[in-house]
Design an enzyme around this catalytic site. Structure first.
Site, short mmCIF file in Angstrom:
data_model
loop_
_atom_site.label_atom_id
_atom_site.label_comp_id
_atom_site.label_asym_id
_atom_site.label_seq_id
_atom_site.Cartn_x
_atom_site.Cartn_y
_atom_site.Cartn_z
N HIS A 1 -18.54 5.07 3.61
CA HIS A 1 -17.33 5.86 3.37
C HIS A 1 -16.07 5.18 3.91
O HIS A 1 -15.17 4.84 3.16
CB HIS A 1 -17.51 7.23 4.01
CG HIS A 1 -16.34 8.15 3.84
ND1 HIS A 1 -15.75 8.39 2.62
CD2 HIS A 1 -15.65 8.91 4.73
CE1 HIS A 1 -14.74 9.24 2.76
NE2 HIS A 1 -14.66 9.56 4.04
N ARG B 1 -20.62 12.35 12.15
CA ARG B 1 -21.14 11.79 10.91
C ARG B 1 -22.26 10.78 11.13
O ARG B 1 -23.22 10.72 10.38
CB ARG B 1 -20.01 11.14 10.11
CG ARG B 1 -19.02 12.16 9.58
CD ARG B 1 -17.86 11.50 8.88
NE ARG B 1 -16.97 12.52 8.32
CZ ARG B 1 -15.83 12.26 7.69
NH1 ARG B 1 -15.43 11.00 7.56
NH2 ARG B 1 -15.10 13.23 7.20
N LEU C 1 -6.75 11.08 7.66
CA LEU C 1 -5.46 11.58 7.21
C LEU C 1 -4.50 11.69 8.39
O LEU C 1 -3.30 11.41 8.27
CB LEU C 1 -5.62 12.94 6.53
CG LEU C 1 -6.57 13.00 5.33
CD1 LEU C 1 -6.56 14.39 4.70
CD2 LEU C 1 -6.20 11.95 4.30
N GLY D 1 0.82 -1.20 0.00
CA GLY D 1 0.00 0.00 0.00
C GLY D 1 0.86 1.25 0.00
O GLY D 1 1.87 1.32 0.71
N SER E 1 -17.17 16.94 0.74
CA SER E 1 -16.47 17.06 2.02
C SER E 1 -17.37 17.49 3.17
O SER E 1 -18.26 18.33 3.00
CB SER E 1 -15.34 18.09 1.88
OG SER E 1 -14.82 18.43 3.14
N LEU F 1 -1.29 7.29 2.39
CA LEU F 1 -0.57 8.11 3.38
C LEU F 1 0.15 7.24 4.40
O LEU F 1 1.29 7.53 4.76
CB LEU F 1 -1.55 9.05 4.07
CG LEU F 1 -2.11 10.17 3.19
CD1 LEU F 1 -3.01 11.09 3.99
CD2 LEU F 1 -0.99 10.97 2.54
N ALA F 2 -0.49 6.17 4.88
CA ALA F 2 0.17 5.30 5.87
C ALA F 2 1.33 4.55 5.24
O ALA F 2 2.45 4.53 5.78
CB ALA F 2 -0.84 4.33 6.47
N GLY F 3 1.10 3.91 4.09
CA GLY F 3 2.14 3.12 3.46
C GLY F 3 3.23 3.95 2.83
O GLY F 3 4.43 3.63 2.95
#
Length: 674
Positions: A438, A363, A478, A72, A316, A75-77
């Site tokens: 989501h 949410r 994020l 992956g 958003s 952002l993490a990977g």
């Protein structure tokens, strides 16, 4: 917000849960209790600092001898690969896209949280921690969440140094906006492109290490199996999606950063390629899948327009800063042009029901209330199926207050996207929105070090379960991805790698050969069925089952029905699937077939998990558990635990291991945003 609890971090504020109801009896096997043996103790503000000091180091010469596989490049990977590469490890980075820049993190729009208190409105590390645990309905670990809040400020500094173009105020200072579930402004943003800009920053850092020779990228490669040798994760089996070649890749440690599984619902805001295969193959090798039923329904999506769609488009949550959500008070007004409905005939229902938070409730609450309005017959927009699936998100007041130019500066690309998709100008006509799948809060179980129950297998970002409980607050995905990649994993993985260098494993090792053979046999099976239905048709049918019975509202009868339907669907899949083409070439039909097979198995486990948990919390709403006002009703005495499911073998029952959720720095309360 200052904590008034015992500062020693040793006094529990709740007791371990004892489950008395068991709706899922007969569907699973009880397992041994689960304990995170790496969980820190002591004052919560000191736990991460002490852990970093306690973890062993790996000297630079040994780092050059250690190999790390990361699956992956979101952002993490991407952040993890860049950071570990810069530290001197040999990193192999895998993604199924044609470039790391196409990872789904790019789709995030609204922002990233950080407790910097730039607005001087009372924010702090503790308040971000408290809001996140409360927003997750007290179903997340307090130590993990406090660490996330603690490192959040460093993320912003890191990204600014990379050149990420965050929005700024007139004087040049970084701007903030608010997101649901909070009463402060802590969300940093780059208009409606925050995920894209952050991913570009991580990608640049990654490519720098590619040029330096510490990272090797494998694009258009899909992980199809985890290689376990002597009880440790030592590699993966991947398919070259262009040539069809099955490849073996070995290493000293494996990191999964492969994202979430929201596409089990078919219609979701996820990219069409997002799937569960990497984590599900690890699950079948023994990794526990934790809280799989916890799905986030996002309230601000462009509504479904018919049965022709294959995905949904997110708008958003940041729009809720300035947009007001309403429906007509009278059903007969739902056909009218919204501009012809006078103010006194509009129901700004979130402002009415939740006056303290208004349109910025979390949410799950905003989604559930939107569904309630439409169920009452007060939905707006075209009739899809048997009712109107939409509520208004209106910018008229904000345009009067800030001017059209002010709204364009904040949201122009989002409103432009909406107009391109719907053909309606949101500056002139209120937008229409409706909830959609989501994000998922469930994922592979990990300890405080982000290591799964399988030795040597680490899991980061949305692929793990650890930080969000039953509901993720906006702008936290994020934050978690970059926190895990840049700051957490590089500090925790070295405790494991300090035992290296490890003995090398050869490709002819029996365990490696078995893993590769199983992949080849699975592909052969998929290709040989030669039935009459496409993988897409099965995926769509699964999605309808999941949305209807394990979506925004679940019930005991509905979940039992869903499990039976999924089992019938699985049996038909393996006897009537048709895969076109050949296995030794580019074959998207084969790719989808493998992913749908895993989604079907996951869907059954999600329903069993939801059936077992007879309470409502976060995005998991059981019809049997609600207050007199229709709000979610938790049962901490029975369900304050992490449900970690072990694969029960082919045809066997899943095994449930429970990890008690014990709090010391926070008290569990019924959520209220009124």
């Amino acid at each position: 917000m200052a904590s008034t609890l015992d500062p020693s971090g040793t006094v529990a504020t709740n007791t371990a849960a004892t489950q008395t109801s068991d709706d899922a009896h007969g569907y699973y096997t009880p397992g041994e209790p689960l304990v995170d043996t790496n969980a820190p103790t002591g004052p919560i503000a000191d736990r991460w600092t002490n852990r970093k000091m306690d973890n062993r180091l790996v000297n630079p010469s040994n780092r050059r001898k250690l190999d790390v596989i990361i699956v992956g490049t979101g952002l993490a990977g991407g952040a993890a690969a860049a950071t570990l590469g810069e530290a001197g490890y040999n990193v192999k980075s895998f993604c199924y896209q044609d470039s790391p820049r196409r990872a789904h993190s790019i789709a995030a729009q609204g922002g990233i949280n950080a407790a910097k208190n730039y607005k001087e409105d009372g924010d702090s590390t503790y308040r971000l921690f408290y809001d996140t645990v409360k927003g997750g309905d007290y179903r997340s670990r307090e130590s993990n969440v406090y660490r996330l809040a603690e490192v959040s400020a460093n993320i912003i500094d890191q990204c600014v140094a990379q050149g990420v173009p965050f929005a700024r105020e007139y004087g040049g200072l970084l701007d903030n906006r608010s997101f649901g579930g909070v009463q402060v402004s802590r969300t940093f943003y780059a208009r409606g492109q925050t995920g894209q800009q952050l991913l570009i920053g991580a990608y640049q850092a990654l490519e720098r290490q590619v040029a330096a020779g510490t990272v090797t990228t494998y694009t258009r490669h899909e992980m199809l199996e985890l290689v376990m040798v002597d009880g440790k994760a030592r590699g993966i089996i991947a398919r070259d999606m262009v040539t069809g070649a099955i490849e073996t890749h070995l290493a000293d440690v494996v990191v999964l950063a492969s994202g979430g599984y929201g596409n089990v619902f078919y219609l979701s805001t996820n990219a069409m390629g997002c799937n569960v295969t990497a984590t599900w193959r690890a699950h079948r090798k023994g990794a526990y899948m934790a809280n799989p039923c916890y799905t986030q329904i996002h309230p601000t999506c462009i509504p479904v327009s018919g049965d022709h769609q294959s995905k949904l488009t997110l708008m958003s949550e940041g729009l809720r800063n300035d947009g007001r959500i309403w429906v007509p008070k009278k059903k007969e007004d739902c056909d009218k042009d919204p501009r012809d409905i006078p103010e006194e005939d509009r129901d700004y229902y979130l402002e009415r029901i939740y006056p303290s938070f208004g349109n910025l409730v979390p949410r799950d609450i905003a989604s559930r209330q939107a569904k309630n309005m439409c169920d009452e017959g007060r939905g707006v927009g075209p009739v899809v199926g048997d009712f109107r699936r939409g509520v208004y998100l209106d910018f008229a007041d904000a345009i009067k207050r800030l001017g059209k130019d002010g709204i364009e500066e904040k949201y122009d690309n989002l409103l432009d996207m909406y107009e391109r998709i719907t053909g309606e100008n949101p500056y002139e006509v209120p937008m229409r929105i409706y909830p959609a799948v989501h994000y998922v809060m469930g994922g592979l179980w990990v300890d405080y070090n982000l290591e799964s129950n399988l030795e040597g297998l680490f899991v980061t970002g949305e692929a793990n379960f650890s930080d969000h409980g039953a509901n993720r607050l906006g702008a936290s995905a994020l934050m978690q991805g970059l926190a895990d990649g840049y700051f957490v994993l590089p500090n925790t993985i070295r405790e494991y790698l300090a035992d290296g260098p490890f003995e090398k494993v050869s490709e002819d090792h029996p365990a490696v050969v078995e893993a590769r053979t199983s992949v080849e046999a699975r592909i052969d099976k998929l290709m040989s069925i030669k039935g009459n239905r496409s993988a897409d048709s099965y995926h769509k049918e699964l999605g309808l089952i999941m949305w209807e019975y394990c979506g925004m509202e679940r019930s005991e009868d509905g979940l039992r029905k869903a499990i039976d339907m999924i089992r019938e669907l699985k049996a038909d899949f393996w006897t009537n699937l048709k895969v076109l083409g050949t296995a030794d070439s580019l074959n998207q039909s084969l790719e989808k077939a493998g992913r749908v097979a895993d989604f079907i198995e996951l869907g059954e486990l999600m329903c069993i998990d939801a059936l077992n948990r007879r309470e409502s919390c976060g995005g998991h709403f059981r019809a049997e558990s609600q207050t007199d006002e229709g709000e979610a009703l938790r049962h901490d005495d029975e369900f304050a635990y992490v449900a970690a499911w072990e694969f029960g073998g082919e045809g066997g029952q899943p095994v449930l291991h429970k990890e008690d959720l014990i709090y010391t720095a926070i008290e569990m309360k019924q959520r209220s945003y009124k």
